[in-house]
Every structure is written in structure tokens, then in C-alpha cells.
Design an enzyme around this catalytic site. Sequence first.
Site, PDB file in Angstrom:
ATOM      1  CD  GLU A 119      -2.662   1.260   2.527  1.00 49.51           C
ATOM      2  OE1 GLU A 119      -2.160   0.765   3.560  1.00 49.51           O
ATOM      3  OE2 GLU A 119      -3.710   1.928   2.538  1.00 49.51           O
ATOM      4  CG  HIS A 208      -8.517   2.187   3.191  1.00 50.59           C
ATOM      5  ND1 HIS A 208      -8.384   3.402   2.553  1.00 50.59           N
ATOM      6  CD2 HIS A 208      -7.290   1.898   3.689  1.00 50.59           C
ATOM      7  CE1 HIS A 208      -7.140   3.818   2.672  1.00 50.59           C
ATOM      8  NE2 HIS A 208      -6.448   2.935   3.338  1.00 50.59           N
ATOM      9  NE  ARG A 219     -22.936  21.001  -4.931  1.00 50.50           N
ATOM     10  CZ  ARG A 219     -22.336  21.789  -5.794  1.00 50.50           C
ATOM     11  NH1 ARG A 219     -21.030  22.009  -5.726  1.00 50.50           N
ATOM     12  NH2 ARG A 219     -23.011  22.371  -6.767  1.00 50.50           N
ATOM     13  N   GLY A 241     -16.687   0.848  12.819  1.00 45.43           N
ATOM     14  CA  GLY A 241     -17.555   1.808  13.489  1.00 45.43           C
ATOM     15  C   GLY A 241     -16.857   3.120  13.796  1.00 45.43           C
ATOM     16  CG  ASP A 266      -6.097  -0.086   7.231  1.00 51.03           C
ATOM     17  OD1 ASP A 266      -4.986  -0.528   6.860  1.00 51.03           O
ATOM     18  OD2 ASP A 266      -6.328   1.135   7.353  1.00 51.03           O
ATOM     19  N   GLY A 303      -4.707   3.207  10.814  1.00 51.90           N
ATOM     20  CA  GLY A 303      -5.135   1.811  10.857  1.00 51.90           C
ATOM     21  C   GLY A 303      -6.177   1.626  11.942  1.00 51.90           C
TER      22      GLY A 303
HETATM   23 ZN    ZN Z   1      -4.488   3.101   3.928  1.00 46.70          ZN
END
Ligand code: ZN
Length: 379
Positions: A119, A208, A219, A241, A266, A303
Site C-alpha cells: 500500500e 478502504h 460535493r 464503526g 486495515d 489503521g
Molecule cells: Zn491506507
Amino acid sequence: MEQQKCSGRDAITGQAITVTFDSRIRSVAPAAEGDGPWLAPGFIDLQVNGFAGVDYNDPSAAHDAIARSLRAQFARGTARLLPTVITGPKDAMAACLRNLAAARAAVPGGGAIEGFHVEGPHISPEDGARGAHPLASVRPPDFDEFRGWQDACGGLVRIVTLSPEWPGAPKYIERITAEGVVASIGHTSAGAEQIADAVKAGATLSTHLGNGAHQMLRRHPNYIWEQLAEDRLSAGFIVDGIHLGGAFLKSALRAKGIARSLLVTDASTPAGAAPGRYMLGEQPVDLTPEGRVVLAGTDRLAGSALDMAAGVANLMRLAGLTLADAVRMATVNPASAARIEGRARGIAEGERADLVEFRCAPLGALEISGVWIAGERVV
Ligand SMILES: [Zn+2]
């Protein structure tokens, strides 16, 4: 390997089944209905930076510590994972991959490491889009560096996350996808045309989605809508969450469709460990008592402290998914997105015998009672 059996209700189909398996599933037969446990394919985590206090971005991470981190993930239902190496100095990134590949070959359970996710470092240098990746190591796409990663880890890089905003991105994407590697769009400030060009060049995944993004965004159009609308892109979501609000998560899953959506943790070093200070590569991170992982002394997320079992429960609780859809997002969908052999069809004859047995507690939490990887019981 001797044949074994387990029985329960298939979490995806709802049917009562008896599964006969060795390293592969040999048969799936109907069983008498009962209140047995749920059975699901082993969870697949395509993005995990560390776990149980172990940092996959430390080139000197001890192999027994890596083995311990794997066992901690098995206990949460993960049977296959792509340890994820993030933006860092060139030599350090290759050294991390070399160390992880050596651990994979050496430790019990190492085979759960299906490959690696790199990544960065070819991501956006902009604040917000860059997330917690260190600016000093962000650099443009470089195919020779990709070759160096593959040499370091025996060709096991499976996903590369990059930003299409770099002029050389389409060519780079063409070259890595020609080698069977999944090109994933993430940590980006790319425009609509750059995203379209990346997809044309072979990108098939969004990393992600909704995170690694600017605090303030026009927008529309913007890179989140462009990726949500592009049916050739699957998308990973961090469902702890904390990273995504419920309304965005629900809307994004509806727009993308469950079949193209997948759960990633992640997770970083402190996941599955006690609150306190840890390292992620060269950067100190804190796990707060509320479960946030932040760059030390800031509120910038670095993360998560999520595990796959909690992610499946969160998908039901936060996004209102059925158990079947939540399990799809943790099993067959990541297998398809990362082209993981023998895992894309669920509990079916001929698939690898990666299985999780669990019950759902009243509050939706998954209570895991058994995990098998290629037929070997690990929990
Ligand atoms: Zn990342």
C-alpha cells in the site's frame, strides 16, 4: 491427510450441511436441521498491517512474533491474509517483504499468508489523501521498484495500492496487472479522468473506500463518487464503526452492491492488544481506550484495532446486512477481488478446506469455536 467431517448451517446458504474434507472440501451433504453452529469459509483479510502487538512494517519483526500474530488472527476466524506493507523508504519496504516471506516459509500456520499487499508508496502526497503514510517516502510509480518487491518476497505481491494521479500510473497499472497483480486505487486525489484511465489500464479494486481521503471534498464530482459508480471496481471497507459512519457505509454498500464489496480490517500493530503506544513502521501510534489507532499525539487514524469476526458483526449491526451478506464480504468477495485460488465459491466441493465454525451471541458478536486452514485445525 485423513478425512474429517464437520456439521452446521452454511452461513451463506442457510442450509444444514455436513462437510467432508482433507486439505480440500471433498463433499457437502445435506444434514438434518438442528440448532448446530454456523459454518463459513475461513475469513480472508486483504489488508492487515500488524496484529497482537506485532508490526508487519518492521523489517526485523521476529518470526515467532509473526507466528503469534497469525494465531491471534486465526482465533478471530481469519484463515488467509495479505500482510500489508505501507509507504516507507525503498530498502525498508523490500526488507519487510523479505522478512514476511521468510516467516511465511518458516513458521507453523505461515501458509495462511496468501501473499502481500503493498500500500504505497505511489500515493497522493496531499494531506488527508495520504492518511498516515509518511510524506518523505511518497514517490511516483516505479516498475523497477515493483520488480524489487517481487524479488524480495518470491513473487508473492498480490495487491498494489496506488494513486492514479501520477502521470505514469496507467502504464504502471498495465504492467503489474499483466503479471497477475491486482491494482487498487487508494490514498488518492485523482480526478474523474485519471480514475477512468486507471480502470481502463486494469485497476479492479478500491482500497478502504471513504478513508485515506481529504477532510474537505468538493460535493461532486469527487473521487469517492467516481469509484462508487465504477462497476469494474470492487471496494474494500474498514467496518470498525470508527473509520466510516453508518450512513456512508450503508449508502456505499448499496451503491457498490454486496457482490463488489469486501471487508478489510486495515488492522495495525495494536489490534488485539491492550491500549498504549506501538510502532507502525517508523511511526509511533497510540491505541486509545476507545479503540482508535492514531498517529501518536494526533487524532489522525493510522489503521484500526479491528479483527474480521468483529467486522462481520459490525456489518450486521451498523449496515443492517444479513449474516449471509456479511459473511460474503469476508470470504468469497475478497477471494474474487484478490483472485485467491480455491476460495471464491464458498463451502463447495473442491474448494480449499478453510472453515470457521461459530455461533452468534445475542448482541451479534461471533463466538468462534473452530477454525480449519487447508483442513488443519488451528482453533
Ligand atoms: Zn491506507
